[in-house]
Design a protein around this motif. Structure first.
Motif, PDB file in Angstrom:
ATOM      1  N   SER A   1       0.909  -0.827   0.044  1.00  0.00           N
ATOM      2  CA  SER A   1       0.166  -0.026  -0.220  1.00  0.00           C
ATOM      3  C   SER A   1       0.751   1.083   0.243  1.00  0.00           C
ATOM      4  O   SER A   1       0.569   2.437  -0.899  1.00  0.00           O
ATOM      5  N   LEU A   2       1.985   1.008   0.292  1.00  0.00           N
ATOM      6  CA  LEU A   2       3.047   2.333   0.422  1.00  0.00           C
ATOM      7  C   LEU A   2       3.515   1.987  -0.645  1.00  0.00           C
ATOM      8  O   LEU A   2       5.029   3.276  -0.652  1.00  0.00           O
ATOM      9  N   ARG A   3       3.848   1.578  -1.186  1.00  0.00           N
ATOM     10  CA  ARG A   3       4.691   1.325  -2.695  1.00  0.00           C
ATOM     11  C   ARG A   3       5.113   2.730  -3.731  1.00  0.00           C
ATOM     12  O   ARG A   3       6.049   3.046  -4.322  1.00  0.00           O
ATOM     13  N   ASN A   4       3.889   3.425  -3.528  1.00  0.00           N
ATOM     14  CA  ASN A   4       3.602   4.924  -4.575  1.00  0.00           C
ATOM     15  C   ASN A   4       4.156   6.182  -3.562  1.00  0.00           C
ATOM     16  O   ASN A   4       4.596   6.782  -4.491  1.00  0.00           O
ATOM     17  N   MET A   5       4.983   4.845  -2.497  1.00  0.00           N
ATOM     18  CA  MET A   5       5.288   6.885  -1.285  1.00  0.00           C
ATOM     19  C   MET A   5       7.194   5.779  -1.497  1.00  0.00           C
ATOM     20  O   MET A   5       7.841   7.620  -1.069  1.00  0.00           O
ATOM     21  N   SER A   6       7.405   5.743  -2.383  1.00  0.00           N
ATOM     22  CA  SER A   6       8.721   5.592  -2.914  1.00  0.00           C
ATOM     23  C   SER A   6       8.874   5.474  -4.237  1.00  0.00           C
ATOM     24  O   SER A   6       8.532   4.999  -5.101  1.00  0.00           O
ATOM     25  N   LEU A   7       9.949   6.615  -4.075  1.00  0.00           N
ATOM     26  CA  LEU A   7      10.763   6.953  -6.009  1.00  0.00           C
ATOM     27  C   LEU A   7      11.811   6.470  -5.972  1.00  0.00           C
ATOM     28  O   LEU A   7      12.934   7.939  -5.690  1.00  0.00           O
ATOM     29  N   PRO A   8      12.162   5.793  -7.082  1.00  0.00           N
ATOM     30  CA  PRO A   8      13.373   5.782  -6.702  1.00  0.00           C
ATOM     31  C   PRO A   8      14.960   6.688  -7.865  1.00  0.00           C
ATOM     32  O   PRO A   8      15.446   6.516  -6.984  1.00  0.00           O
ATOM     33  N   TYR A   9      14.395   7.492  -8.634  1.00  0.00           N
ATOM     34  CA  TYR A   9      15.142   8.314  -9.046  1.00  0.00           C
ATOM     35  C   TYR A   9      15.214   9.598  -8.011  1.00  0.00           C
ATOM     36  O   TYR A   9      16.471  10.434  -8.196  1.00  0.00           O
ATOM     37  N   LEU A  10      14.873   9.084  -6.882  1.00  0.00           N
ATOM     38  CA  LEU A  10      15.402  10.439  -6.184  1.00  0.00           C
ATOM     39  C   LEU A  10      16.623  10.527  -5.831  1.00  0.00           C
ATOM     40  O   LEU A  10      17.225  11.470  -5.250  1.00  0.00           O
ATOM     41  N   GLN A  11      17.145   8.901  -6.194  1.00  0.00           N
ATOM     42  CA  GLN A  11      18.782   8.837  -5.786  1.00  0.00           C
ATOM     43  C   GLN A  11      18.883   9.607  -6.621  1.00  0.00           C
ATOM     44  O   GLN A  11      20.958   9.512  -6.839  1.00  0.00           O
ATOM     45  N   ASP A  12      18.374   9.482  -8.289  1.00  0.00           N
ATOM     46  CA  ASP A  12      19.636   9.716  -9.066  1.00  0.00           C
ATOM     47  C   ASP A  12      19.219  11.260  -9.591  1.00  0.00           C
ATOM     48  O   ASP A  12      18.005  11.128 -10.938  1.00  0.00           O
ATOM     49  N   ILE A  13      19.386  12.709  -8.973  1.00  0.00           N
ATOM     50  CA  ILE A  13      18.266  13.465  -9.626  1.00  0.00           C
ATOM     51  C   ILE A  13      18.625  13.870 -10.389  1.00  0.00           C
ATOM     52  O   ILE A  13      19.904  14.280 -10.738  1.00  0.00           O
TER      53      ILE A  13
END
Length: 239
Positions: A212-224
């Motif tokens: 239910s929290l899958r939309n709360m993590s954005l992997p590309y924030l580690q590669d802005i």
């Protein structure tokens, strides 16, 4: 004698524009910091971002905060423009017409002063970082679902969010299927059966249903990158 020589030297500098030049040089060295400025190292220590990521976000923030009103702060219009400039659909971060409209802008505007400062921008975005604590993601998600700001998630609010998520994912379900999702969620989350989900019930639901929290993590924030990332999966990238 020394004082006399100093005075003569000073007169020669003034005559040649020396003082003016010195004044210009010193003014160039003093750079005015934008409103709400915070050191990258401080923000990195308080969020999931590294110093380099914070500095990259600074460039992104500068572009956003000068897109309409060039005052170094992000106003609601600039926030919406950055999110929806190329979007054809209403998504999770659009205005919702309800008794008490709760916008993502308001969640970012931690000081509640009508603008988003850089520190607020970084701290709020940090919730979506893959390394952010699950507890922060859970609390933020609850605020997103609590569209009317009552401190509870009600069925109608959950229905609106489900429809928005489906729309963002280009999925089309029948009305009965949507109702089944809402009813199933409530049957699991509303443990005391009062027809609404409070924060404690939501936390227990998330523990049992981590997806239910899958939309709360954005992997590309580690590669802005310099393109503003939409906070919703499958939304269009900006030019």
């Amino acid at each position: 004698m020394f004082l006399i020589l100093c005075r003569r030297r000073r007169r020669r500098l003034i005559g040649r524009g020396g003082v003016a030049a010195m004044g210009c040089a010193s003014s160039k060295q003093v750079q005015r910091r934008p409103p709400g400025y915070e050191e990258p190292a401080v923000l990195a220590a308080q969020t999931a971002f590294t110093v380099n990521e914070v500095e990259a976000l600074r460039e992104l923030y500068n572009k956003m905060s000068h897109s309409i009103i060039k005052d170094g702060l992000i106003h609601k219009e600039e926030f919406q423009f950055a999110l929806f400039r190329n979007s054809r659909k209403v998504n999770l971060f659009a205005d919702r017409v309800c008794s008490r409209s709760v916008l993502v802008f308001d969640l970012f505007d931690l000081k509640r002063d009508g603008v988003i400062e850089f520190g607020e921008f970084v701290r709020s975005l940090s919730v979506f970082h893959p390394k952010a604590p699950k507890s922060e993601k859970t609390a933020f998600a609850f605020k997103l679902y609590d569209l009317r700001g009552t401190g509870y998630i009600e069925k109608e609010e959950l229905r609106e969010m489900v429809l928005a998520l489906l729309d963002e994912s280009d999925l089309r379900l029948s009305e009965s299927a949507v109702e089944a999702i809402v009813d199933n969620t409530f049957s699991q989350a509303d443990s005391n059966g009062d027809g609404r989900i409070d924060l404690e019930e939501w936390e227990e639901f998330v523990k049992a249903n981590p997806a239910s929290l899958r939309n709360m993590s954005l992997p590309y924030l580690q590669d802005i990158t310099m393109a503003f990332p939409s906070f919703v999966v499958h939304s269009e990238a900006l030019d």
